[in-house]
Design a protein around this motif. Structure first.
Motif, PDB file in Angstrom:
ATOM      1  N   PRO A  61      -8.121  -8.209   2.150  1.00 39.49           N
ATOM      2  CA  PRO A  61      -7.864  -8.667   2.076  1.00 39.49           C
ATOM      3  C   PRO A  61      -7.422  -9.989   2.806  1.00 39.49           C
ATOM      4  O   PRO A  61      -6.497  -8.795   3.919  1.00 39.49           O
ATOM      5  CB  PRO A  61      -7.273  -8.572   0.868  1.00 39.49           C
ATOM      6  N   ALA A  62      -7.502 -10.492   3.486  1.00 42.94           N
ATOM      7  CA  ALA A  62      -6.299 -11.501   4.740  1.00 42.94           C
ATOM      8  C   ALA A  62      -5.153 -11.082   4.270  1.00 42.94           C
ATOM      9  O   ALA A  62      -4.913 -11.369   2.857  1.00 42.94           O
ATOM     10  CB  ALA A  62      -7.003 -12.584   4.110  1.00 42.94           C
ATOM     11  N   GLY A  63      -4.367 -10.966   5.551  1.00 42.94           N
ATOM     12  CA  GLY A  63      -2.532 -10.885   5.119  1.00 42.94           C
ATOM     13  C   GLY A  63      -2.405  -9.891   4.529  1.00 42.94           C
ATOM     14  O   GLY A  63      -1.164  -9.911   3.506  1.00 42.94           O
ATOM     15  N   ALA A  64      -3.340  -8.215   3.863  1.00 42.40           N
ATOM     16  CA  ALA A  64      -3.112  -7.257   3.101  1.00 42.40           C
ATOM     17  C   ALA A  64      -2.997  -5.869   4.131  1.00 42.40           C
ATOM     18  O   ALA A  64      -3.161  -4.730   3.627  1.00 42.40           O
ATOM     19  CB  ALA A  64      -4.442  -7.111   1.918  1.00 42.40           C
ATOM     20  N   ALA A  65      -1.437  -6.166   5.425  1.00 40.68           N
ATOM     21  CA  ALA A  65      -1.852  -4.855   5.728  1.00 40.68           C
ATOM     22  C   ALA A  65      -0.882  -4.264   5.568  1.00 40.68           C
ATOM     23  O   ALA A  65      -0.631  -2.717   5.999  1.00 40.68           O
ATOM     24  CB  ALA A  65      -1.168  -5.683   7.225  1.00 40.68           C
ATOM     25  N   HIS A  66      -0.537  -4.636   4.124  1.00 44.23           N
ATOM     26  CA  HIS A  66       0.780  -3.757   3.440  1.00 44.23           C
ATOM     27  C   HIS A  66      -0.311  -2.474   2.845  1.00 44.23           C
ATOM     28  O   HIS A  66       0.102  -1.469   2.599  1.00 44.23           O
ATOM     29  CB  HIS A  66       1.584  -4.362   2.786  1.00 44.23           C
ATOM     30  N   LEU A  67      -2.035  -2.697   2.334  1.00 45.32           N
ATOM     31  CA  LEU A  67      -2.310  -1.830   2.157  1.00 45.32           C
ATOM     32  C   LEU A  67      -2.927  -0.473   3.066  1.00 45.32           C
ATOM     33  O   LEU A  67      -3.067   0.337   2.539  1.00 45.32           O
ATOM     34  CB  LEU A  67      -3.981  -2.617   1.759  1.00 45.32           C
ATOM     35  N   ALA A  68      -2.652  -1.949   3.678  1.00 46.34           N
ATOM     36  CA  ALA A  68      -3.265   0.188   5.568  1.00 46.34           C
ATOM     37  C   ALA A  68      -1.773   1.445   5.320  1.00 46.34           C
ATOM     38  O   ALA A  68      -2.499   2.300   5.396  1.00 46.34           O
ATOM     39  CB  ALA A  68      -2.605  -0.744   6.716  1.00 46.34           C
ATOM     40  N   GLY A  69      -0.740   1.111   4.334  1.00 45.07           N
ATOM     41  CA  GLY A  69       0.469   2.299   3.854  1.00 45.07           C
ATOM     42  C   GLY A  69      -0.530   3.036   3.038  1.00 45.07           C
ATOM     43  O   GLY A  69       0.030   3.693   2.986  1.00 45.07           O
ATOM     44  N   ALA A  70      -0.698   1.947   1.874  1.00 45.71           N
ATOM     45  CA  ALA A  70      -1.117   2.712   0.751  1.00 45.71           C
ATOM     46  C   ALA A  70      -2.515   3.688   1.217  1.00 45.71           C
ATOM     47  O   ALA A  70      -2.298   4.736   1.015  1.00 45.71           O
ATOM     48  CB  ALA A  70      -1.344   1.877   0.287  1.00 45.71           C
ATOM     49  N   ALA A 120     -16.039   6.131  -8.056  1.00 46.10           N
ATOM     50  CA  ALA A 120     -14.525   6.789  -7.552  1.00 46.10           C
ATOM     51  C   ALA A 120     -14.199   5.946  -6.870  1.00 46.10           C
ATOM     52  O   ALA A 120     -12.520   5.775  -7.206  1.00 46.10           O
ATOM     53  CB  ALA A 120     -15.416   8.244  -7.402  1.00 46.10           C
ATOM     54  N   CYS A 121     -14.717   5.249  -5.487  1.00 44.24           N
ATOM     55  CA  CYS A 121     -14.037   5.027  -5.098  1.00 44.24           C
ATOM     56  C   CYS A 121     -13.709   3.453  -5.305  1.00 44.24           C
ATOM     57  O   CYS A 121     -12.409   3.182  -5.017  1.00 44.24           O
ATOM     58  CB  CYS A 121     -15.611   4.493  -3.695  1.00 44.24           C
ATOM     59  N   GLU A 122     -14.711   2.374  -6.437  1.00 41.87           N
ATOM     60  CA  GLU A 122     -13.792   1.721  -6.871  1.00 41.87           C
ATOM     61  C   GLU A 122     -12.880   1.322  -7.348  1.00 41.87           C
ATOM     62  O   GLU A 122     -12.069   0.541  -7.280  1.00 41.87           O
ATOM     63  CB  GLU A 122     -15.789   1.019  -7.634  1.00 41.87           C
ATOM     64  N   ALA A 123     -13.187   2.750  -8.755  1.00 41.95           N
ATOM     65  CA  ALA A 123     -11.343   2.914  -9.257  1.00 41.95           C
ATOM     66  C   ALA A 123     -11.293   3.173  -8.496  1.00 41.95           C
ATOM     67  O   ALA A 123      -9.519   2.331  -8.759  1.00 41.95           O
ATOM     68  CB  ALA A 123     -11.949   4.385 -10.653  1.00 41.95           C
ATOM     69  N   PHE A 124     -10.848   3.812  -7.539  1.00 43.86           N
ATOM     70  CA  PHE A 124      -9.758   4.045  -6.248  1.00 43.86           C
ATOM     71  C   PHE A 124      -8.911   2.662  -5.628  1.00 43.86           C
ATOM     72  O   PHE A 124      -8.095   2.259  -5.688  1.00 43.86           O
ATOM     73  CB  PHE A 124     -10.411   5.638  -5.274  1.00 43.86           C
ATOM     74  N   TRP A 125     -10.038   1.606  -5.021  1.00 41.35           N
ATOM     75  CA  TRP A 125      -9.530   1.149  -4.624  1.00 41.35           C
ATOM     76  C   TRP A 125      -9.072   0.104  -5.354  1.00 41.35           C
ATOM     77  O   TRP A 125      -7.991  -1.000  -4.690  1.00 41.35           O
ATOM     78  CB  TRP A 125     -10.774   0.497  -3.656  1.00 41.35           C
ATOM     79  N   ASP A 126      -9.715  -0.458  -6.241  1.00 38.60           N
ATOM     80  CA  ASP A 126      -8.820  -1.441  -7.125  1.00 38.60           C
ATOM     81  C   ASP A 126      -7.477  -0.641  -7.976  1.00 38.60           C
ATOM     82  O   ASP A 126      -6.613  -1.680  -8.224  1.00 38.60           O
ATOM     83  CB  ASP A 126      -9.845  -1.548  -8.681  1.00 38.60           C
ATOM     84  N   SER A 127      -6.951   0.477  -7.878  1.00 36.99           N
ATOM     85  CA  SER A 127      -6.225   1.059  -8.104  1.00 36.99           C
ATOM     86  C   SER A 127      -4.569   0.648  -6.566  1.00 36.99           C
ATOM     87  O   SER A 127      -3.571   0.441  -7.128  1.00 36.99           O
ATOM     88  CB  SER A 127      -5.876   2.070  -8.898  1.00 36.99           C
ATOM     89  N   ILE A 128      -5.484   0.526  -6.310  1.00 36.05           N
ATOM     90  CA  ILE A 128      -4.158   0.588  -4.552  1.00 36.05           C
ATOM     91  C   ILE A 128      -4.232  -0.756  -4.845  1.00 36.05           C
ATOM     92  O   ILE A 128      -3.313  -0.897  -4.744  1.00 36.05           O
ATOM     93  CB  ILE A 128      -5.075   1.250  -3.455  1.00 36.05           C
ATOM     94  N   ALA A 129      -5.885  -1.747  -4.863  1.00 34.08           N
ATOM     95  CA  ALA A 129      -5.274  -3.130  -4.700  1.00 34.08           C
ATOM     96  C   ALA A 129      -4.397  -3.666  -5.299  1.00 34.08           C
ATOM     97  O   ALA A 129      -3.390  -4.404  -5.493  1.00 34.08           O
ATOM     98  CB  ALA A 129      -6.274  -3.874  -4.589  1.00 34.08           C
ATOM     99  N   THR A 130      -4.269  -3.339  -7.011  1.00 31.42           N
ATOM    100  CA  THR A 130      -3.538  -3.408  -7.993  1.00 31.42           C
ATOM    101  C   THR A 130      -1.980  -3.255  -7.464  1.00 31.42           C
ATOM    102  O   THR A 130      -0.822  -3.476  -7.830  1.00 31.42           O
ATOM    103  CB  THR A 130      -4.323  -3.122  -9.244  1.00 31.42           C
ATOM    104  N   ALA A 131      -1.963  -1.874  -7.519  1.00 26.91           N
ATOM    105  CA  ALA A 131      -0.452  -1.244  -7.687  1.00 26.91           C
ATOM    106  C   ALA A 131      -0.101  -2.380  -6.163  1.00 26.91           C
ATOM    107  O   ALA A 131       1.484  -2.366  -5.961  1.00 26.91           O
ATOM    108  CB  ALA A 131      -1.165  -0.243  -6.990  1.00 26.91           C
ATOM    109  N   ASN A 132      -0.741  -2.004  -4.526  1.00 23.66           N
ATOM    110  CA  ASN A 132       0.369  -3.171  -4.094  1.00 23.66           C
ATOM    111  C   ASN A 132      -0.252  -4.525  -4.019  1.00 23.66           C
ATOM    112  O   ASN A 132       0.010  -5.135  -2.692  1.00 23.66           O
ATOM    113  CB  ASN A 132      -0.614  -2.424  -2.606  1.00 23.66           C
ATOM    114  N   ALA A 133      -0.508  -5.570  -4.722  1.00 20.73           N
ATOM    115  CA  ALA A 133      -0.289  -6.693  -4.744  1.00 20.73           C
ATOM    116  C   ALA A 133       0.746  -7.374  -3.950  1.00 20.73           C
ATOM    117  O   ALA A 133       1.643  -6.643  -4.519  1.00 20.73           O
ATOM    118  CB  ALA A 133      -1.347  -7.195  -6.173  1.00 20.73           C
TER     119      ALA A 133
END
Length: 133
Positions: A61-70, A120-133
């Protein structure tokens, strides 16, 4: 697995998954599984029984550089079994892994494994995006 066996497996896979253009699939080794782009590559340097799978995970997502750390945390914790990266031409996260094939892989088994990976990729990405929102 020889190059010929890999080519034959891809031909069967194109049939099993109902690929619209089997010839293009054999050339580019790209397909779409549950909305995710997947590229398959067999390189004997990785091992005769290993298949490299690159699968899109999700859009950064735009402005989601913090996801790079995750993503880096996930790479470290995964200890190399699956590596997350960004596609060089777009802000799309890609998972790359080596899939060990049985001595006699079937297209149906490979198709099912790729579908499981997509979920598994979908669940993983959803968990990262949710935890780092």
């Amino acid at each position: 697995m020889t190059s010929e066996q890999f080519h034959s497996l891809l031909g069967e896979l194109a049939r099993v998954c109902g690929h619209a253009d089997p010839e293009a699939f054999l050339v580019h080794r790209q397909l779409c599984i549950e909305g995710r782009q997947v590229v398959l590559e067999h390189n004997p340097r990785h091992g005769e029984d290993l298949l490299q799978v690159r699968m899109t995970v999700g859009d950064l997502p735009a402005g989601a550089a913090h996801l790079a750390g995750a993503m880096l945390d996930a790479n470290f914790m995964g200890r190399g079994s699956c590596v997350l990266s960004l596609h060089p031409d777009a802000d799309v996260v890609v998972a790359t892994t080596l899939l060990r094939l049985s001595s006699t892989p079937t297209a149906q088994d490979l198709w099912q494994e790729l579908q499981q990976m997509a979920r598994a990729c979908e669940a993983f990405w959803d968990s990262i995006a949710t935890a780092n929102a």
